[in-house]
Enzyme design. Sequence first.
Site, PDB file in Angstrom:
ATOM      1  N   LYS A 167       0.822  -1.218   0.000  1.00  0.00           N
ATOM      2  CA  LYS A 167       0.000   0.000   0.000  1.00  0.00           C
ATOM      3  C   LYS A 167       0.853   1.263   0.000  1.00  0.00           C
ATOM      4  O   LYS A 167       2.047   1.236   0.281  1.00  0.00           O
ATOM      5  CB  LYS A 167      -1.002  -0.049   1.157  1.00  0.00           C
ATOM      6  N   ARG A 207      -3.149 -10.264   5.023  1.00  0.00           N
ATOM      7  CA  ARG A 207      -3.629 -10.273   3.628  1.00  0.00           C
ATOM      8  C   ARG A 207      -2.494  -9.746   2.760  1.00  0.00           C
ATOM      9  O   ARG A 207      -2.138  -8.564   2.857  1.00  0.00           O
ATOM     10  CB  ARG A 207      -4.878  -9.397   3.525  1.00  0.00           C
TER      11      ARG A 207
HETATM   12  N1  HH2 Z   1      -7.504  -4.008   1.083  1.00  0.00           N
HETATM   13  C1  HH2 Z   1      -7.920  -4.063  -0.193  1.00  0.00           C
HETATM   14  C2  HH2 Z   1      -8.995  -4.909  -0.545  1.00  0.00           C
HETATM   15  N2  HH2 Z   1      -9.592  -5.690   0.374  1.00  0.00           N
HETATM   16  N3  HH2 Z   1      -9.752  -6.487   2.590  1.00  0.00           N
HETATM   17  C3  HH2 Z   1      -9.328  -6.464   3.870  1.00  0.00           C
HETATM   18  N4  HH2 Z   1      -9.898  -7.250   4.796  1.00  0.00           N
HETATM   19  N5  HH2 Z   1      -8.300  -5.637   4.264  1.00  0.00           N
HETATM   20  C4  HH2 Z   1      -7.670  -4.808   3.399  1.00  0.00           C
HETATM   21  O1  HH2 Z   1      -6.767  -4.063   3.820  1.00  0.00           O
HETATM   22  C5  HH2 Z   1      -8.099  -4.802   2.034  1.00  0.00           C
HETATM   23  C6  HH2 Z   1      -9.174  -5.675   1.657  1.00  0.00           C
HETATM   24  C7  HH2 Z   1      -7.263  -3.233  -1.224  1.00  0.00           C
HETATM   25  O2  HH2 Z   1      -6.153  -3.861  -1.770  1.00  0.00           O
HETATM   26  P1  HH2 Z   1      -6.142  -4.720  -3.130  1.00  0.00           P
HETATM   27  O3  HH2 Z   1      -7.207  -5.757  -3.144  1.00  0.00           O
HETATM   28  O4  HH2 Z   1      -4.772  -5.240  -3.289  1.00  0.00           O
HETATM   29  O5  HH2 Z   1      -6.379  -3.669  -4.283  1.00  0.00           O
HETATM   30  P2  HH2 Z   1      -7.672  -3.201  -5.070  1.00  0.00           P
HETATM   31  O6  HH2 Z   1      -8.688  -2.709  -4.092  1.00  0.00           O
HETATM   32  O7  HH2 Z   1      -7.163  -2.121  -5.993  1.00  0.00           O
HETATM   33  O8  HH2 Z   1      -8.217  -4.400  -5.829  1.00  0.00           O
END
Ligand code: HH2
Length: 279
Positions: A219, A254
């Site tokens: 992040k 995660r």
């Molecule tokens: N962060 C993201 C998505 N889902 N779920 C939980 N429980 N905690 C988190 O910190 C979290 C999450 C965002 O990251 P990512 O899925 O890598 O990216 P994007 O939202 O661009 O798909």
Amino acid sequence: MVPPSFAGLSLDRPRLMAVLNVTPDSFSDGGEAFALEDAVRRGLAFLAEGADILDVGGESTRPGAEPVPVEEELRRVVPVIEALTAEGALVSIDSRRPEVMRAAVTAGARIINDVAALTGEGALDAAADLGVPVILMHMQGEPGTMQDNPTYGDVVAEVRDHLLARARACREAGIAAADIALDPGIGFGKTVRHNLSLLADLDVLAATGHAVVLGVSRKSYIAKIDRDVPPARRVAGSVATALAAWDRGVRIFRVHDVAEHRQALAVYGAIAEVQGKGP
Ligand code: HH2
């Protein structure tokens, strides 16, 4: 105060929840697993590297992201979940939508991961009906605008109180306390300073007695601390954060980089164990 288990996984050691975004536009891995075969191959590779949970999502919630139509979200995630659960994977569905939660659990998902902590219309009822463990994440605002001007009085207390209120709503809807995990939602309506305060005080969330999930992988706070590096070069900062979080009671991480987190947490745990402080 770490609970003994969550979703059938004992929490006496670190648990890795691999990020599997079936999206064209996620901030770090967007497009890498958009086709079904790529997503399944990636999921199987994560399992081989030691992932405990595969977190399948069909909508980016990165800052500025626009919502995806529900039919499109279903089209992206359902076949991937069917294929990976057929291979024995424990899959969580990363969604805010009750229709997607229902279809995902029918397809074999066994955990609901909701960045909106089941505040969406019908989401809490769907989760309670489905009877699977839930991960409740804190978010201030909506992805489209959440980074515009996030404001808190006491960010740690406000995030904890919001999550505890959502956990109470879940229990009132019939979800067992042991089936509720909490996540501070790093980067979701938070400045770098807010994120760091939450990370420094993760033990406040662990003291609730719920399992704590943390998603910091790659992040942007890492880039703001270190030279504006792009997402693929934020792995070391992600791992450093995971180690600090382990000390503060986090047991479910995660992550995009399963092997790197597995190794770092295993070595860190082995050193602590020699001192009698290990898992
Ligand atoms: N962060 C993201 C998505 N889902 N779920 C939980 N429980 N905690 C988190 O910190 C979290 C999450 C965002 O990251 P990512 O899925 O890598 O990216 P994007 O939202 O661009 O798909």
